[in-house]
Design an enzyme around this catalytic site. Structure first.
Site, PDB file in Angstrom:
ATOM      1  N   ASP A 169      -0.316  15.379   6.627  1.00 43.08           N
ATOM      2  CA  ASP A 169      -1.208  14.758   5.641  1.00 43.08           C
ATOM      3  C   ASP A 169      -2.458  15.609   5.455  1.00 43.08           C
ATOM      4  O   ASP A 169      -3.548  15.235   5.873  1.00 43.08           O
ATOM      5  CB  ASP A 169      -1.549  13.353   6.176  1.00 43.08           C
ATOM      6  CG  ASP A 169      -2.413  12.552   5.235  1.00 43.08           C
ATOM      7  OD1 ASP A 169      -2.445  12.858   4.032  1.00 43.08           O
ATOM      8  OD2 ASP A 169      -3.073  11.602   5.724  1.00 43.08           O
ATOM      9  N   HIS A 180      -7.417   4.606  -4.338  1.00 40.36           N
ATOM     10  CA  HIS A 180      -8.673   5.033  -3.706  1.00 40.36           C
ATOM     11  C   HIS A 180      -8.767   6.539  -3.653  1.00 40.36           C
ATOM     12  O   HIS A 180      -7.768   7.241  -3.534  1.00 40.36           O
ATOM     13  CB  HIS A 180      -8.901   4.390  -2.336  1.00 40.36           C
ATOM     14  CG  HIS A 180      -7.932   4.745  -1.252  1.00 40.36           C
ATOM     15  ND1 HIS A 180      -7.965   5.929  -0.573  1.00 40.36           N
ATOM     16  CD2 HIS A 180      -6.921   4.034  -0.697  1.00 40.36           C
ATOM     17  CE1 HIS A 180      -7.017   5.940   0.345  1.00 40.36           C
ATOM     18  NE2 HIS A 180      -6.350   4.817   0.286  1.00 40.36           N
ATOM     19  N   GLU A 218     -13.851   4.240   6.241  1.00 37.17           N
ATOM     20  CA  GLU A 218     -12.812   4.796   7.110  1.00 37.17           C
ATOM     21  C   GLU A 218     -13.292   4.932   8.552  1.00 37.17           C
ATOM     22  O   GLU A 218     -14.447   5.312   8.806  1.00 37.17           O
ATOM     23  CB  GLU A 218     -12.383   6.157   6.552  1.00 37.17           C
ATOM     24  CG  GLU A 218     -11.351   6.910   7.384  1.00 37.17           C
ATOM     25  CD  GLU A 218      -9.980   6.245   7.459  1.00 37.17           C
ATOM     26  OE1 GLU A 218      -9.903   5.024   7.733  1.00 37.17           O
ATOM     27  OE2 GLU A 218      -8.975   6.954   7.267  1.00 37.17           O
ATOM     28  N   ASN A 257      -8.822  -0.640   7.211  1.00 43.28           N
ATOM     29  CA  ASN A 257      -7.634   0.165   7.511  1.00 43.28           C
ATOM     30  C   ASN A 257      -7.235  -0.050   8.966  1.00 43.28           C
ATOM     31  O   ASN A 257      -7.898   0.431   9.873  1.00 43.28           O
ATOM     32  CB  ASN A 257      -7.966   1.650   7.254  1.00 43.28           C
ATOM     33  CG  ASN A 257      -6.816   2.584   7.613  1.00 43.28           C
ATOM     34  OD1 ASN A 257      -5.701   2.147   7.875  1.00 43.28           O
ATOM     35  ND2 ASN A 257      -7.094   3.881   7.618  1.00 43.28           N
ATOM     36  N   CYS A 287      -6.362  13.452   8.083  1.00 41.66           N
ATOM     37  CA  CYS A 287      -6.295  12.010   8.353  1.00 41.66           C
ATOM     38  C   CYS A 287      -7.703  11.591   8.744  1.00 41.66           C
ATOM     39  O   CYS A 287      -8.402  12.295   9.482  1.00 41.66           O
ATOM     40  CB  CYS A 287      -5.325  11.749   9.496  1.00 41.66           C
ATOM     41  SG  CYS A 287      -5.577  10.155  10.295  1.00 41.66           S
ATOM     42  N   ARG A 328     -13.438   5.517  -0.895  1.00 45.76           N
ATOM     43  CA  ARG A 328     -13.387   5.573   0.571  1.00 45.76           C
ATOM     44  C   ARG A 328     -14.433   6.554   1.061  1.00 45.76           C
ATOM     45  O   ARG A 328     -14.580   7.631   0.491  1.00 45.76           O
ATOM     46  CB  ARG A 328     -11.980   6.031   0.989  1.00 45.76           C
ATOM     47  CG  ARG A 328     -11.902   6.604   2.399  1.00 45.76           C
ATOM     48  CD  ARG A 328     -10.470   6.827   2.822  1.00 45.76           C
ATOM     49  NE  ARG A 328     -10.359   7.907   3.771  1.00 45.76           N
ATOM     50  CZ  ARG A 328      -9.218   8.327   4.320  1.00 45.76           C
ATOM     51  NH1 ARG A 328      -8.076   7.748   3.995  1.00 45.76           N
ATOM     52  NH2 ARG A 328      -9.204   9.315   5.179  1.00 45.76           N
ATOM     53  N   TYR A 359       0.853  -1.192   0.000  1.00 43.00           N
ATOM     54  CA  TYR A 359       0.000   0.000   0.000  1.00 43.00           C
ATOM     55  C   TYR A 359       0.889   1.243   0.000  1.00 43.00           C
ATOM     56  O   TYR A 359       1.897   1.291   0.710  1.00 43.00           O
ATOM     57  CB  TYR A 359      -0.880  -0.019   1.255  1.00 43.00           C
ATOM     58  CG  TYR A 359      -1.775   1.184   1.404  1.00 43.00           C
ATOM     59  CD1 TYR A 359      -2.827   1.404   0.528  1.00 43.00           C
ATOM     60  CD2 TYR A 359      -1.552   2.118   2.422  1.00 43.00           C
ATOM     61  CE1 TYR A 359      -3.652   2.519   0.655  1.00 43.00           C
ATOM     62  CE2 TYR A 359      -2.372   3.229   2.567  1.00 43.00           C
ATOM     63  CZ  TYR A 359      -3.417   3.421   1.681  1.00 43.00           C
ATOM     64  OH  TYR A 359      -4.232   4.521   1.804  1.00 43.00           O
ATOM     65  N   ASP A 380      -3.055   5.688  -2.395  1.00 39.41           N
ATOM     66  CA  ASP A 380      -3.997   6.627  -1.790  1.00 39.41           C
ATOM     67  C   ASP A 380      -3.968   7.922  -2.607  1.00 39.41           C
ATOM     68  O   ASP A 380      -2.964   8.632  -2.605  1.00 39.41           O
ATOM     69  CB  ASP A 380      -3.477   6.866  -0.353  1.00 39.41           C
ATOM     70  CG  ASP A 380      -4.265   7.871   0.438  1.00 39.41           C
ATOM     71  OD1 ASP A 380      -5.239   8.422  -0.094  1.00 39.41           O
ATOM     72  OD2 ASP A 380      -3.891   8.106   1.608  1.00 39.41           O
ATOM     73  N   GLU A 414     -11.317   9.627  -1.727  1.00 43.44           N
ATOM     74  CA  GLU A 414     -12.172   9.752  -0.540  1.00 43.44           C
ATOM     75  C   GLU A 414     -13.130  10.929  -0.666  1.00 43.44           C
ATOM     76  O   GLU A 414     -12.880  11.855  -1.445  1.00 43.44           O
ATOM     77  CB  GLU A 414     -11.277   9.896   0.708  1.00 43.44           C
ATOM     78  CG  GLU A 414     -10.521  11.196   0.767  1.00 43.44           C
ATOM     79  CD  GLU A 414      -9.263  11.134   1.643  1.00 43.44           C
ATOM     80  OE1 GLU A 414      -8.589  10.085   1.713  1.00 43.44           O
ATOM     81  OE2 GLU A 414      -8.955  12.172   2.263  1.00 43.44           O
ATOM     82  N   ASP A 449      -5.999  10.471  -2.048  1.00 42.72           N
ATOM     83  CA  ASP A 449      -6.681  11.510  -1.252  1.00 42.72           C
ATOM     84  C   ASP A 449      -8.037  11.867  -1.879  1.00 42.72           C
ATOM     85  O   ASP A 449      -8.829  10.985  -2.148  1.00 42.72           O
ATOM     86  CB  ASP A 449      -5.787  12.751  -1.096  1.00 42.72           C
ATOM     87  CG  ASP A 449      -4.560  12.498  -0.231  1.00 42.72           C
ATOM     88  OD1 ASP A 449      -4.536  11.488   0.487  1.00 42.72           O
ATOM     89  OD2 ASP A 449      -3.626  13.307  -0.266  1.00 42.72           O
TER      90      ASP A 449
HETATM   91  C1  LIG Z   1      -4.950   5.477   5.241  1.00 42.44           C
HETATM   92  C2  LIG Z   1      -4.516   6.894   5.287  1.00 42.44           C
HETATM   93  O1  LIG Z   1      -5.353   7.673   4.452  1.00 42.44           O
HETATM   94  C3  LIG Z   1      -3.089   7.053   4.714  1.00 42.44           C
HETATM   95  O2  LIG Z   1      -2.812   8.121   4.165  1.00 42.44           O
HETATM   96  O3  LIG Z   1      -2.293   6.139   4.874  1.00 42.44           O
HETATM   97  C4  LIG Z   1      -4.486   7.503   6.729  1.00 42.44           C
HETATM   98  C5  LIG Z   1      -3.658   6.716   7.721  1.00 42.44           C
HETATM   99  C6  LIG Z   1      -3.320   7.441   9.009  1.00 42.44           C
HETATM  100  O4  LIG Z   1      -3.176   8.684   9.008  1.00 42.44           O
HETATM  101  O5  LIG Z   1      -3.107   6.769  10.004  1.00 42.44           O
HETATM  102  C7  LIG Z   1      -5.937   7.682   7.186  1.00 42.44           C
HETATM  103  O6  LIG Z   1      -6.504   6.746   7.763  1.00 42.44           O
HETATM  104  O7  LIG Z   1      -6.488   8.771   6.932  1.00 42.44           O
HETATM  105 MG   LIG Z   2      -4.470   9.089   3.309  1.00 42.67          MG
END
Ligand SMILES: C[C@](O)(C(=O)O)[C@H](CC(=O)O)C(=O)O
Ligand SMILES: [Mg+2]
Length: 297
Positions: A62, A116, A191, A213, A126, A161, A48, A89, A118, A91
């Site tokens: 993030d 994916h 999520e 996740n 996050c 997502r 991933y 990912d 979202e 976003d």
């Molecule tokens: C899955 C996720 O989108 C990611 O960017 O890896 C994050 C993971 C995290 O920040 O722990 C998320 O769950 O938003």
């Molecule tokens: Mg992410």
């Protein structure tokens, strides 16, 4: 050596077959090609590519600061060095439906098996933090349609997502997921579900494969692979696990080096030179030189 010899269409069709087997596929996150190679060495089913880990590796939070070019080039570099399927990912898809279409095309060309997007409002957060906001279901549906239309390989997996569990509630998340499936999502990533019972309710309501996740220090209970398999989940990601492990080990080692004035005390916790060279397949590169220097006309 140098690069994977497995063409992307072949890799995607193998991934689809594995998915169809009904077995839970484990995808630890890799923040670098070398980490991805170690994941492959340890016989996981896939890799991933996490937005959180990718941005943290660049020293950024993030919150949607990374560009499509940065994500695509890192994804390509990771995918190139392994034969395992990779999922990235994307976003919120870098903008409007047309941007999502361009992102999917770019990522597909980079050799990945899936991605994916979202339903958060940009700038995203996050999924395990409070204060997230969602776009409307209709807006997300348009993005999913754009993504599904942009695919050129039907085996490229389009995952939607939903962050609705943390913003609205479980029922709203299920309702959105159903709309996303109707729009062309082939897998759903719910999520921040809280516990086993929520994972079970989601499974019962949705007909397509589901992604779990298992990120640490978040809102979801950490379920084992046995639990997730019996719940009927198809893919599990451990998005930031390798980064957290590595950063903690680096911190411990740096503290030791600073206080002791030598790294001698940490040497036994290190990957050895030989282990690194084995992972890099160093011997087969040396073989190129040997062949060339022994070459006679
Ligand atoms: C899955 C996720 O989108 C990611 O960017 O890896 C994050 C993971 C995290 O920040 O722990 C998320 O769950 O938003
Ligand atoms: Mg992410």
């Amino acid at each position: 050596m140098l690069t994977s010899k497995l063409p992307p269409p072949e890799r995607r069709s193998r991934f689809r077959q594995e998915l169809a087997s009904g077995k839970l596929l484990r995808f630890p996150g890799a923040f670098s090609p070398l980490v991805a190679m170690m994941i492959e060495q340890h016989r996981f089913e896939g890799v991933y590519i996490s937005g959180a880990a990718l941005s943290a590796d660049l020293g950024l939070p993030d919150i949607g600061l990374t560009t499509l070019s940065e994500v695509a080039s890192r994804s390509e570099a990771i995918t190139r060095m392994i034969n395992l399927p990779t999922i990235v990912d994307l976003d919120t898809g870098f903008g409007e439906p047309a941007n999502v279409a361009r992102a999917v095309t770019t990522i597909e060309r980079a050799g990945l098996c899936g991605c994916h997007i979202e339903d958060q409002l940009f700038p995203k957060r996050c999924g395990h933090l409070d204060g997230k906001q969602l776009v409307s279901t209709d807006e997300m549906v348009r993005k999913i349609k754009a993504a599904a239309d942009a695919k050129s390989d039907s085996n490229f997996l389009m995952i939607a997502r939903t962050d609705a569990r943390g913003v609205e509630n479980l029922d709203a998340a299920i309702e959105r997921a159903q709309r996303y499936v109707d729009a062309g999502a082939e897998m759903i990533f719910p999520e921040a579900l809280a516990d086993e019972s929520e994972f079970a309710k989601f499974r019962a309501a949705i007909d397509v494969p589901l992604l779990a996740n298992m990120t640490e220090f978040g809102k979801s209970q950490l379920l084992s692979t046995d639990q997730l398999s019996s719940l009927g989940y198809n893919v599990v990601i451990y998005p930031v696990t390798t980064l957290r492990l590595a950063m903690h080990a680096i911190e411990t080692g740096l503290q030791d080096l600073a206080s002791a004035g030598t790294q001698q005390g940490s040497v036994n916790s290190m990957q050895t030179r030989q282990e690194l060279y084995q992972l890099l397949n160093y011997e087969s590169y040396a073989e190129i030189d040997r062949k060339l220097f022994n070459f006679k006309l």
